[in-house]
Design a protein around this motif. Structure first.
Motif, mmCIF file in Angstrom:
data_model
loop_
_atom_site.group_PDB
_atom_site.id
_atom_site.type_symbol
_atom_site.label_atom_id
_atom_site.label_comp_id
_atom_site.label_asym_id
_atom_site.label_seq_id
_atom_site.Cartn_x
_atom_site.Cartn_y
_atom_site.Cartn_z
ATOM 1 N N GLU A 394 -14.142 24.879 7.056
ATOM 2 C CA GLU A 394 -13.435 25.201 5.815
ATOM 3 C C GLU A 394 -12.268 24.238 5.714
ATOM 4 N N THR A 409 -12.570 19.137 -1.061
ATOM 5 C CA THR A 409 -12.986 20.539 -1.007
ATOM 6 C C THR A 409 -14.090 20.708 0.018
ATOM 7 N N SER A 411 -16.813 22.684 1.137
ATOM 8 C CA SER A 411 -17.592 23.702 0.422
ATOM 9 C C SER A 411 -18.760 24.241 1.238
ATOM 10 N N GLU A 414 -19.367 27.860 0.637
ATOM 11 C CA GLU A 414 -19.767 28.063 -0.750
ATOM 12 C C GLU A 414 -21.251 27.772 -0.933
ATOM 13 N N LYS A 418 -24.181 30.451 -1.973
ATOM 14 C CA LYS A 418 -24.963 30.268 -3.191
ATOM 15 C C LYS A 418 -26.459 30.157 -2.888
ATOM 16 N N TYR A 624 -21.684 18.725 1.523
ATOM 17 C CA TYR A 624 -22.127 19.934 2.212
ATOM 18 C C TYR A 624 -23.365 20.479 1.505
ATOM 19 N N ASP A 650 -23.602 20.291 -2.736
ATOM 20 C CA ASP A 650 -22.357 19.897 -3.389
ATOM 21 C C ASP A 650 -22.371 18.384 -3.553
ATOM 22 N N VAL A 711 -23.940 22.086 -6.939
ATOM 23 C CA VAL A 711 -22.568 22.570 -6.752
ATOM 24 C C VAL A 711 -21.644 21.386 -6.983
ATOM 25 N N ASN A 713 -17.711 20.061 -6.768
ATOM 26 C CA ASN A 713 -16.299 20.077 -6.405
ATOM 27 C C ASN A 713 -15.838 18.627 -6.408
#
Length: 777
Positions: A394, A409, A411, A414, A418, A624, A650, A711, A713
């Motif tokens: 993270e 970020t 992710s 995340e 998802k 990621y 992402d 995704v 970011n």
């Protein structure tokens, strides 16, 4: 024009491929399509032994055959006899030793392909066969045959990571597991075999066309072999029928041989591999042997990891040093591990040499570490997703190589959430265990996640160039130092240029990559095209736009900084009604003598690496991803089918969502083949797998349903926040499938491909050809 918000910008749209029409109508010319007047055909003569000393080469019989013009050997090479992107020790034509069955010892030049092929069989070779070694473990043992004097012990490379104290970390663990994993030798399987055509160039130089992935690397090889300055060697990329990392060194050798023929005969020379020749000569993906030791607490927290990997480099170094280096970064996965000891070796053998392939050292490592995570979860009685959430990166986490992730970020969690939520992870993990009871066909669901460094990172200098030239009629030329290899680069770069200039995409023409028209931008590898080359295009387009704005601003009575452009209009940003057509702005700039062709150069942000400890900022940013695989296993026939894959990636920003989805679909297809079907079989160095009737790749019936989740970011270092997508898509599938198979039938398979004699109480488990129960081929 109503307001700025209603203006259309190509970036972020599902724009069609700018090269699509030419490809589907047959207008696109590939390397094998090229023909020149007075052209000769070249045919390499390859060795019959995996390891031998060359005693004599007699070309007289071949040269006397009808249609033969000349037979070349290493004695005819005016420059360097060897080449190589990383280690320049690979012979263009061997003169003293051969080290694998794809080595070439001579080149026949003839008036026709048939004459060249016939004469190649008449070149008489005398060899002294040498002891060979085909197992990398045996290759590094004392007393093994040595392939290269400058590499004692056959060690082509060794990378380390040292972080913390692994002994202390294992002492803190409640559970310690040790596991071994292996992966296989696989082929890129591009539909177009290698092809090159060379012809005389100005001032005694040469021009080479062909299916060339990395034109600038190829230029260095050709110039070195011919003894020419780079300025006299021009490499022009033809349309590519696939590459996936596979048309680098093999194309450098082919182009250098063709160019040598041109230099010595003064006539154009063309060489095209058959599929059989391609499978014998071209480099493959590295097989790995991997040993993992991991310590964890009862709460799932990892306390230590110790990793040893051994990659089979084959006969030459090729990209092995860089491939295994990337493996060091990803060896412990996207997890916080305070105590790490990693050793990764590449060993020379007399097998087919190995090099770059999509993924570049990550599919092997991820198959191991993501299989291991599921094994740890089973030992602890934890859900595999929960274990990953406990340990996953993270914001602010520190990688195994000491990089604090605080500039983008992070992710990971995340994308895991998802992907698993979209796949119905919790419900299916519980339901399938009950449903499978008493059934012949058992279903399972498994997942894998990863992080991946973008671009070259600490491998070396990372920079890219582009030229954007606005023509006097308002059309636009775009040139890039990176190459279109089928990944969609032309479309992405055209969208970026069109957006910055404020024109519609139909005005942009992307020129073929030509080493004499644009600066060296390094290789088109490492999924670096968008983040590096796209940034260079954006810079060049911005500079060209600024030149146009200077003239238009005076006409509109504002400063250049007050203007914007979109939909072929240049307008005042806060008063869109005050505008002029893009073509009018071009006329003003031309009449005022402004430069409308601009150069863009983008250098990667700073990275660093300590090769003695394996610590440093390996890459300037990361992507990621998480993929969830759902499989069905027939316990009576042993057939396996991947029914569905949910893939969350992402990408920073999707310049073209359709292209991103296409990359995900293709990556899932490739990883399905890697996990279940593909393997190049060698017998004491000889390639047994010589065509696609024997080398199994997924067909349309084998590719699962794919739910692609994009995704976004935005990254501070990419154009519009864009990062990377090409390679991450194919590095996760094998591990996710292995984990899903275990969930279905309770058998852990630790070797690829998973045709798995060890599954189901010794029953042979083979992948299905077709999704409705057809027998495996």
């Amino acid at each position: 024009m109503n307001c700025k918000d209603q203006m259309w910008h190509p970036v972020g749209t599902r724009a069609p491929r700018v090269d699509g029409a030419d490809k589907v109508t047959g207008r696109a010319l590939f390397g094998a399509d090229l023909t020149f007047d007075n052209m000769l055909w070249g045919q390499p003569v390859r060795t019959l032994y995996p390891h031998a000393r060359i005693v004599a080469i007699d070309t007289s019989k071949a040269e006397a055959m009808p249609g033969v013009v000349r037979v070349l050997t290493a004695e005819d090479v005016p420059g360097s006899r060897t080449f190589g992107v990383v280690v320049p020790h690979q012979p263009v034509l061997c003169w003293d030793r051969v080290r694998f069955m794809g080595d070439a010892v001579a080149l026949v030049l003839a008036e026709s392909r048939e004459a060249a092929q016939a004469a190649a069989h008449s070149v008489q070779m005398e060899y002294e066969e040498l002891p060979s070694v085909f197992d990398p473990e045996e290759a590094i043992r004392p007393g093994a045959p040595q392939l290269h004097d400058e590499y004692p012990g056959n060690i082509a490379g060794h990378h380390v990571v040292r972080k913390g104290d692994v002994e202390q970390g294992f002492a803190q663990a409640d559970v310690i597991l040790e596991r071994d994993y292996t992966t296989q030798l696989i082929e890129h399987a591009y539909i177009e075999p290698e092809a090159a055509a060379a012809l005389p160039g100005p001032g005694g130089g040469v021009t080479v066309y062909g299916s060339i992935q990395n034109p600038f690397s190829c230029r260095r090889a050709v110039a070195g072999v011919l003894g020419l300055p780079l300025a006299k060697v021009r490499i022009v990329q033809s349309h590519m029928g696939g590459s996936f990392g596979g048309k680098d060194e093999v194309m450098s050798a082919m182009c250098a041989r063709a160019a040598l023929g041109v230099q010595l005969t003064g006539r154009p020379v063309k060489i095209v591999n058959t599929r059989e020749e391609s499978l014998v000569e071209s480099y493959k993906r590295h097989p790995y042997k991997m040993h993992y030791k991991i310590g964890v607490r009862r709460d799932g927290r990892i306390t230590a990891m110790e990793v040893r990997m051994l990659a089979d480099a084959g006969g030459y170094a090729s990209q092995s040093l860089f491939v295994t280096w990337r493996s060091t970064v990803q060896a412990t996965g996207p997890y916080v591990v305070d105590n790490v000891k990693t050793d990764i070796y590449a060993a020379f053998t007399n097998n087919t040499y190995t090099g770059a392939m999509r993924g570049f050292g990550s599919p092997q490592a991820i198959f191991a570490n993501e299989s291991l995570m599921d094994e740890v979860a089973l030992e602890l009685g934890m859900d595999p997703v929960q274990l990953r959430m406990v340990n996953g990166f993270e914001g602010g986490s520190v990688t195994a190589t000491g990089h604090k992730l605080d500039e983008h970020t992070v992710s990971l969690k995340e994308v895991v959430r998802k992907a698993t939520e979209a796949a119905g992870w919790d419900e299916k993990r519980a339901r399938l265990q009950t449903e499978n009871q008493g059934r012949a066909i058992k279903r399972g669901i498994g997942m894998a996640c990863s992080f991946r460094g973008c671009a070259l990172g600490a491998e070396g200098v990372d920079a890219a160039a582009a030229i954007v030239s606005v023509q006097t009629d308002g059309s636009v030329l775009v040139l890039s130092g990176l190459a279109e290899n089928g990944q969609g680069l032309k479309t992405i770069f055209s969208q970026i240029a069109a957006t910055e200039l404020g024109v519609t995409l139909d005005r942009v023409v992307f020129m073929e990559t030509d080493t004499s028209t644009v600066p060296d931008s390094g290789p088109t590898v490492a999924s670096r095209s968008t983040i590096m080359g796209g940034s260079a295009v954006r810079i060049a387009a911005q500079k060209a736009r600024d030149a146009l704005f200077e003239g238009a601003a005076a006409k509109l009575g504002v400063g250049p900084g007050e203007l914007a452009a979109a939909s072929n209009e240049v307008y005042v940003a806060n008063d869109p009604a005050r505008s002029m057509h893009f073509d009018d702005a071009v006329k003003i700039a031309w009449n005022e003598g402004r430069l409308m062709a601009q150069f863009g150069w983008y250098g990667a942000p700073h990275v660093n690496w300590d090769e003695h400890t394996g610590q440093g900022k390996a890459y300037f940013t990361y992507v990621y991803a998480c993929q969830v695989a759902e499989v069905a296993v027939d316990t009576q026939t042993g057939q396996v089918i991947v029914e569905r894959v949910t893939a969350a990636h992402d990408v920073g920003r999707a310049i073209n969502p359709q292209t991103v989805e296409g990359q995900i679909y293709g990556g899932v297809a490739m990883s399905t083949g890697y996990g279940l079907l593909e393997e190049v079989e060698l017998n004491e160095g000889a390639t047994r797998t010589r065509n696609f009737d024997e080398y199994l790749i997924p067909t349309a019936m084998d590719v699962p349903e794919v739910n692609a989740i994009i995704v976004e970011n935005a990254d501070p270092y990419g154009p519009y926040g864009a990062k990377t997508i090409g390679e991450p898509t194919c590095e996760l599938g094998a591990a996710a499938i292995a984990n899903a198979i275990f969930h279905a039938v309770g058998t852990r398979v630790r070797a690829l491909p998973m045709d798995m004699e060890r599954v189901l109480l010794g029953r042979t488990l083979r992948p299905m050809r077709g999704r409705r129960g057809s027998e495996a081929r």
